[in-house]
Write an enzyme that holds these catalytic residues in place. Sequence first.
Site, mmCIF file in Angstrom:
data_model
loop_
_atom_site.group_PDB
_atom_site.id
_atom_site.type_symbol
_atom_site.label_atom_id
_atom_site.label_comp_id
_atom_site.label_asym_id
_atom_site.label_seq_id
_atom_site.Cartn_x
_atom_site.Cartn_y
_atom_site.Cartn_z
ATOM 1 N N SER A 108 62.788 23.218 42.940
ATOM 2 C CA SER A 108 63.235 24.564 43.502
ATOM 3 C C SER A 108 64.328 25.314 43.052
ATOM 4 C CB SER A 108 63.626 24.168 45.079
ATOM 5 O OG SER A 108 64.172 25.223 45.704
ATOM 6 N N LYS A 160 66.356 17.151 44.991
ATOM 7 C CA LYS A 160 65.331 17.761 43.881
ATOM 8 C C LYS A 160 66.104 17.571 42.357
ATOM 9 C CE LYS A 160 62.128 19.375 46.493
ATOM 10 N NZ LYS A 160 60.733 18.918 46.160
ATOM 11 N N TYR A 200 69.354 18.763 50.324
ATOM 12 C CA TYR A 200 68.031 18.883 49.823
ATOM 13 C C TYR A 200 68.025 19.478 48.440
ATOM 14 C CZ TYR A 200 63.760 21.936 48.768
ATOM 15 O OH TYR A 200 62.735 22.367 48.503
HETATM 16 P P1 NAD Z 1 55.360 21.928 53.559
HETATM 17 O O1 NAD Z 1 56.306 21.335 54.446
HETATM 18 O O2 NAD Z 1 54.636 22.761 54.154
HETATM 19 O O3 NAD Z 1 54.447 20.976 52.715
HETATM 20 C C1 NAD Z 1 54.846 19.448 52.401
HETATM 21 C C2 NAD Z 1 54.124 18.595 52.696
HETATM 22 O O4 NAD Z 1 54.192 17.467 52.410
HETATM 23 C C3 NAD Z 1 53.587 18.503 54.615
HETATM 24 O O5 NAD Z 1 51.887 18.533 54.226
HETATM 25 C C4 NAD Z 1 54.164 17.131 54.722
HETATM 26 O O6 NAD Z 1 53.157 16.875 55.866
HETATM 27 C C5 NAD Z 1 53.957 16.193 53.490
HETATM 28 N N1 NAD Z 1 54.876 15.046 53.603
HETATM 29 C C6 NAD Z 1 56.158 15.247 53.695
HETATM 30 N N2 NAD Z 1 56.836 13.850 53.671
HETATM 31 C C7 NAD Z 1 55.492 13.029 53.310
HETATM 32 C C8 NAD Z 1 55.605 11.800 52.882
HETATM 33 N N3 NAD Z 1 56.576 10.987 53.044
HETATM 34 N N4 NAD Z 1 54.387 11.448 52.654
HETATM 35 C C9 NAD Z 1 53.183 12.308 52.485
HETATM 36 N N5 NAD Z 1 53.459 13.449 52.754
HETATM 37 C C10 NAD Z 1 54.625 14.001 53.074
HETATM 38 O O7 NAD Z 1 56.349 22.533 52.323
HETATM 39 P P2 NAD Z 1 55.962 23.625 51.130
HETATM 40 O O8 NAD Z 1 56.558 24.985 51.312
HETATM 41 O O9 NAD Z 1 54.464 23.362 50.826
HETATM 42 O O10 NAD Z 1 56.765 22.657 49.891
HETATM 43 C C11 NAD Z 1 55.947 22.032 49.175
HETATM 44 C C12 NAD Z 1 56.765 21.505 48.136
HETATM 45 O O11 NAD Z 1 57.678 22.564 47.553
HETATM 46 C C13 NAD Z 1 58.078 20.735 48.686
HETATM 47 O O12 NAD Z 1 58.524 19.504 47.863
HETATM 48 C C14 NAD Z 1 59.351 21.705 48.696
HETATM 49 O O13 NAD Z 1 60.605 21.080 48.643
HETATM 50 C C15 NAD Z 1 59.174 22.537 47.490
HETATM 51 N N6 NAD Z 1 59.420 23.832 47.706
HETATM 52 C C16 NAD Z 1 59.273 24.730 48.819
HETATM 53 C C17 NAD Z 1 59.686 26.076 48.789
HETATM 54 C C18 NAD Z 1 59.484 26.812 49.842
HETATM 55 O O14 NAD Z 1 60.098 27.740 50.228
HETATM 56 N N7 NAD Z 1 58.649 26.523 50.625
HETATM 57 C C19 NAD Z 1 60.743 26.370 47.621
HETATM 58 C C20 NAD Z 1 60.948 25.357 46.712
HETATM 59 C C21 NAD Z 1 60.490 24.200 46.274
#
Ligand code: NAD
Length: 356
Positions: free
Chosen positions: A126, A154, A150
């Site tokens: 991120s 990362k 958080y």
């Molecule tokens: P999200 O919460 O919609 O998706 C994450 C998924 O991981 C969910 O389906 C959740 O059920 C699953 N999950 C969480 N912990 C788990 C575990 N221990 N075992 C198995 N599954 C698990 O989030 P997103 O927005 O799709 O983000 C995806 C990734 O991108 C994350 O790692 C997040 O940190 C990163 N990210 C997101 C953003 C944002 O703004 N959305 C920005 C930068 C980075």
Amino acid sequence: MTRTVLVTGGAGFIGSHACVALAAAGYEPLILDNFCNSDVRVIERLSEIIGKAPAFVEGDVRDKVLLHKVFREHEIDAVIHFAGLKAVGDSVAHPLHYYDTNVSGTVVLAAEMQRAGVKTLVFSSSATVYGEPECSPIPEGADCRPESPYGRSKHMVEQMLTDLHRSQPDWNVIVLRYFNPVGAHESGLIGEQPRGKPNNLMPYLCQVATGERQSLQVHGSDYATPDGTGVRDYVHVMDLAEGHVAAVKHAGGRPGLLTLNLGTGQGYSVMDVINEFERATGQPIARQLGPRRPGDVAAYWGDPARAHKLLGWKARRGLAEMCADSWRWQRRNPAGYASRLGVEVAHSGIELAQEL
Ligand code: NAD
Ligand code: UDP
């Protein structure tokens, strides 16, 4: 032969869109998700878009025994690791939970990959790892000073993967630092479904537009930006999804460690987003100017030049498309995956029939 990509967190917001992009590019996504922040009904929606049900395993990425079984039973070529927790405020309240899921989860995953001889990993990082940036656009070489558990989780994983690659130079590791993902698949079948009151701008705007929330609170209007409101690099989730496909293709057979920004390289203010969202919805959005949100930075956006140069990837969708697609998803699914316009879902099963 079709190549199988294990997509941890593939039921989530970005992961589900990545599954669509992977399938469109001829890959077989295999989803591993524990649904702690997603809805099992996304699998049916994905089937509709892709034309067949994606394979999925329900389980936790920290479950070593399960992962061992997954790698034993499937011929996996590459892994995209989305599974993790992502709420900055929540990470301050529950740091151990974040380090356990985000850091320990990646340790277990990488160890099982190593055991299975799978050496291609694309990791969801991120832009939050940069913390308060010295300048924008932010290049990948900028200092990392993450300000929350958080962000630090990362950054720790990034460092761990660097050490792993140093010790095992035949691995292909691509770390992707996302800026602000918004939008939804153009079908309106999948999108972002925040639990409770949204923290982020776009889902909050969507809920004001449906009448679920009264008005948007603009967090600060006295920043040193052109209109006084915060500026961010919003990137369409389908562009991000395609960035992952480009990363998997690039990694194929080419050992190395790459860290890349995925953003548009363009900053928009909160007011820019509200104005564009009003155009997309054709209705005024009630808003109130409020105080700054603690911890917010005035403005930042990324430099995506390296991703373009090395992956040939560039964000193609503009702010108008981001707003229109977010709105289509929200309008057609006012209660997320539990509902769909004109369709009642009275149990955990999924209604497939009715087109909108
Ligand atoms: P999200 O919460 O919609 O998706 C994450 C998924 O991981 C969910 O389906 C959740 O059920 C699953 N999950 C969480 N912990 C788990 C575990 N221990 N075992 C198995 N599954 C698990 O989030 P997103 O927005 O799709 O983000 C995806 C990734 O991108 C994350 O790692 C997040 O940190 C990163 N990210 C997101 C953003 C944002 O703004 N959305 C920005 C930068 C980075
Ligand atoms: N924002 C806002 N009102 C909200 C949510 C967000 O004014 O209800 C602003 C926030 O201050 C920032 C921008 O919108 O300037 C993007 O915030 P978001 O939480 O979506 O992403 P962040 O960049 O903070 O991770």
